[in-house]
Design an enzyme around this catalytic site. Structure first.
Site, PDB file in Angstrom:
ATOM      1  N   GLU A 322      -2.981  36.900  67.697  1.00 17.84           N
ATOM      2  CA  GLU A 322      -4.671  37.322  67.730  1.00 17.84           C
ATOM      3  C   GLU A 322      -5.044  37.117  69.127  1.00 17.84           C
ATOM      4  O   GLU A 322      -5.828  37.475  69.740  1.00 17.84           O
ATOM      5  CB  GLU A 322      -5.158  36.233  66.732  1.00 17.84           C
ATOM      6  CG  GLU A 322      -6.658  35.569  66.928  1.00 17.84           C
ATOM      7  CD  GLU A 322      -7.620  35.068  68.223  1.00 17.84           C
ATOM      8  OE1 GLU A 322      -8.290  34.894  68.168  1.00 17.84           O
ATOM      9  OE2 GLU A 322      -6.971  34.690  68.716  1.00 17.84           O
ATOM     10  N   GLU A 323      -4.014  36.083  70.116  1.00 22.75           N
ATOM     11  CA  GLU A 323      -4.862  35.577  70.942  1.00 22.75           C
ATOM     12  C   GLU A 323      -4.837  37.070  72.250  1.00 22.75           C
ATOM     13  O   GLU A 323      -5.767  37.065  73.295  1.00 22.75           O
ATOM     14  CB  GLU A 323      -4.316  34.559  71.874  1.00 22.75           C
ATOM     15  CG  GLU A 323      -4.267  33.293  70.755  1.00 22.75           C
ATOM     16  CD  GLU A 323      -5.119  32.267  71.603  1.00 22.75           C
ATOM     17  OE1 GLU A 323      -6.199  32.534  71.847  1.00 22.75           O
ATOM     18  OE2 GLU A 323      -5.683  31.199  71.097  1.00 22.75           O
ATOM     19  N   ASP A 350     -10.977  29.421  62.777  1.00 23.74           N
ATOM     20  CA  ASP A 350     -10.280  29.771  64.146  1.00 23.74           C
ATOM     21  C   ASP A 350     -11.040  28.897  64.663  1.00 23.74           C
ATOM     22  O   ASP A 350     -11.725  29.871  66.025  1.00 23.74           O
ATOM     23  CB  ASP A 350     -10.273  31.335  64.042  1.00 23.74           C
ATOM     24  CG  ASP A 350      -9.288  31.782  65.237  1.00 23.74           C
ATOM     25  OD1 ASP A 350      -8.657  30.544  65.508  1.00 23.74           O
ATOM     26  OD2 ASP A 350      -9.124  32.750  65.961  1.00 23.74           O
TER      27      ASP A 350
HETATM   28 ZN    ZN Z   1      -7.797  31.267  71.408  1.00 23.34          ZN
HETATM   29 ZN    ZN Z   2      -7.958  31.202  68.062  1.00 20.22          ZN
END
Ligand code: ZN
Ligand code: ZN
Length: 465
Positions: A322-323, A350
């Site tokens: 994701e990052e 998140d």
């Molecule tokens: Zn993050």
């Molecule tokens: Zn995150």
């Protein structure tokens, strides 16, 4: 059969029967109550952050986290667990990161490389800085005007309960290095996207734009950015030395871990809970997004422990990578295209541990009776009815953009950006009562969505929201 045994059996049957006889709303209330005192989510988070630690995407640690998640889902009693692997163009590893003011008053600066940053030469870059208090002032400078300079942007991010200051400031990190390079800069530094006052810089991915040579890029801690502000304002030239030695590791792989509680009546209809398993490498990703992993898994586990499965399938997806660019979420949306029309709704924690304070939707029919029942069920947890402007969160945004209805259980993010993406994102910052309230909210939401018959797509046009 002796009478004692019979009495025991009768009691068991009566408990099971009364559970079945409860209305969905009563079961949701029971789930909420259990979540508030249940230790599963905290034990998941403790285990993940302790036995795996940091989980940079594409790394061996992220693969160990995926194996951990698979085993954990199986132990928790999920009906089906599998892993979907996808390629990444680049793995990346942090190296040495050092900066100092060389003149007029030598002193160290606390910096960290932005994710994906290229390296400086081994002995660093030493150059005069040109400093801007806002991003807009920096991009207003003409092409070529930063030749031979290190550009510094010190615009501050604003603190807010909904975390919206981060989105507004995002371009400072995301586009800043490419925009500075376009104007001739040889390196870029910016005030961390942060709301704290500690000398810990906040990392995060930057996006180099095609066609512009990438330049080394780093975040300064907030006090160090303010120090540069004051020194630069005195009017004397300020020279800085920056050393960054990150490495591009070339092609790598990441993976999404998927686990299901199969619906008892409509197994093809999916209620999706997401979270991302990868984290930045500086801390142990307890808040980002270990908390989300624990909340999604913990909520589904409470539902798994009910006497019977809800009507629809509950699918938990722990996204990889994701990052550095939402790669896991994109891969999921594009490989599950055929299934997306059968996704009833999707939500993803998140933005830290919570507590959740509002329930937002992104649906064609926000007045749907199912949603009203969920709003009523969430109210005792302190969760208010929110607006209908949800576009989903991080990893599920791709699926939502392809028509999946969205919900956001908005967490209190007032202190989230104090430690976000820093070495301080560790387990000791987590409060069990906050995690448990968030888990309760997700359990109520997921259970009612899976047990009731909400349908949130626009019917007449066949379009999503
Ligand atoms: Zn993050
Ligand atoms: Zn995150």
């Amino acid at each position: 059969m002796n009478s004692k045994l019979f009495a025991g059996l009768a009691a068991t049957i009566s408990v099971a029967y009364s559970a079945l006889a409860q209305s969905p709303d009563e079961i949701a209330a029971t789930l909420a109550k259990r979540a508030l005192t249940n230790s599963t989510a905290m034990s998941i988070l403790t285990d993940l952050t302790t036995t795996i630690g940091p989980r940079l995407d594409g790394s061996e640690a992220e693969k160990r986290a995926a194996a951990w998640a698979r085993t954990r889902f199986e132990k928790l009693g999920f009906d089906k667990v599998w892993v979907e692997t996808f390629p990444l163009e680049h793995g990346w590893a942090r190296g040495i990161e050092k900066a100092e003011i060389v003149s007029p008053s030598p002193q160290p600066l606390a910096v960290t490389a932005l994710g994906g940053s290229v390296a400086t030469p081994p002995d660093g870059i030493t150059a005069p800085i040109v400093l801007f208090n806002t991003y807009d002032e920096m991009v207003a400078a003409p092409t070529g005007s930063f030749a031979g300079k290190i550009v510094v942007v010190t615009e501050a991010m604003k603190r807010s309960r909904d975390g919206s200051g981060y989105g507004k400031a995002y371009r400072i990190r995301g586009s800043g290095p490419a925009e500075a390079a376009r104007r001739g800069a040889i390196a870029y530094m910016h005030r961390s996207l942060a709301t704290d006052s500690h000398r810990l810089p906040h990392t995060g991915e930057t996006d180099y734009t095609n066609g512009v040579p990438p330049i080394p890029a780093a975040a300064l801690s907030v006090p160090d950015a303010e120090q540069l502000d004051r020194l630069y304002a005195l009017g004397e030239p300020v020279r800085v030395k920056l050393v960054l030695t990150p490495r591009d590791l070339g092609p790598a792989t990441s993976q999404n871990i998927i686990a299901e509680l199969k619906g008892r009546e409509k197994p093809d209809e999916i209620v999706l809970l997401g979270a991302h398993i990868d984290s930045w490498d500086l801390g142990t990703g307890a808040n980002d997004d270990g908390a989300g992993v624990a909340i999604a898994m913990g909520a589904a586990k409470l539902i798994a422990d009910l006497p019977q499965r809800p009507k629809r399938t509950i699918r938990v997806v722990l996204f990889g990578s994701e990052e550095t660019g939402l790669y896991g979420g994109d891969f999921y949306a594009h490989t599950h295209t055929n299934e997306l029309p059968r996704h009833v709704i999707a939500a993803e924690p998140d933005e830290g541990q919570g507590p959740v304070y509002a329930f937002q939707t992104g649906v064609a029919n926000p007045d749907d009776p199912t949603l009203n029942r969920i709003r009523v069920a969430l109210a005792p947890l302190g969760v208010a009815a929110g607006d209908n402007n949800s576009h989903g969160t991080s990893d599920i945004e791709s699926s939502v953009s392809m028509g999946v209805p969205a919900a956001t259980l908005e967490p209190d993010a007032t202190d989230y950006f104090d430690i976000h993406h820093t070495a301080d994102d560790t387990l000791d910052k987590i409060k069990p009562e906050r995690i448990n309230q968030s888990t309760a909210a997700y359990a109520v939401f997921a259970y009612l969505e899976a047990e009731l018959d909400g349908d949130y797509r626009a019917k007449s046009t066949g379009q999503g929201k």
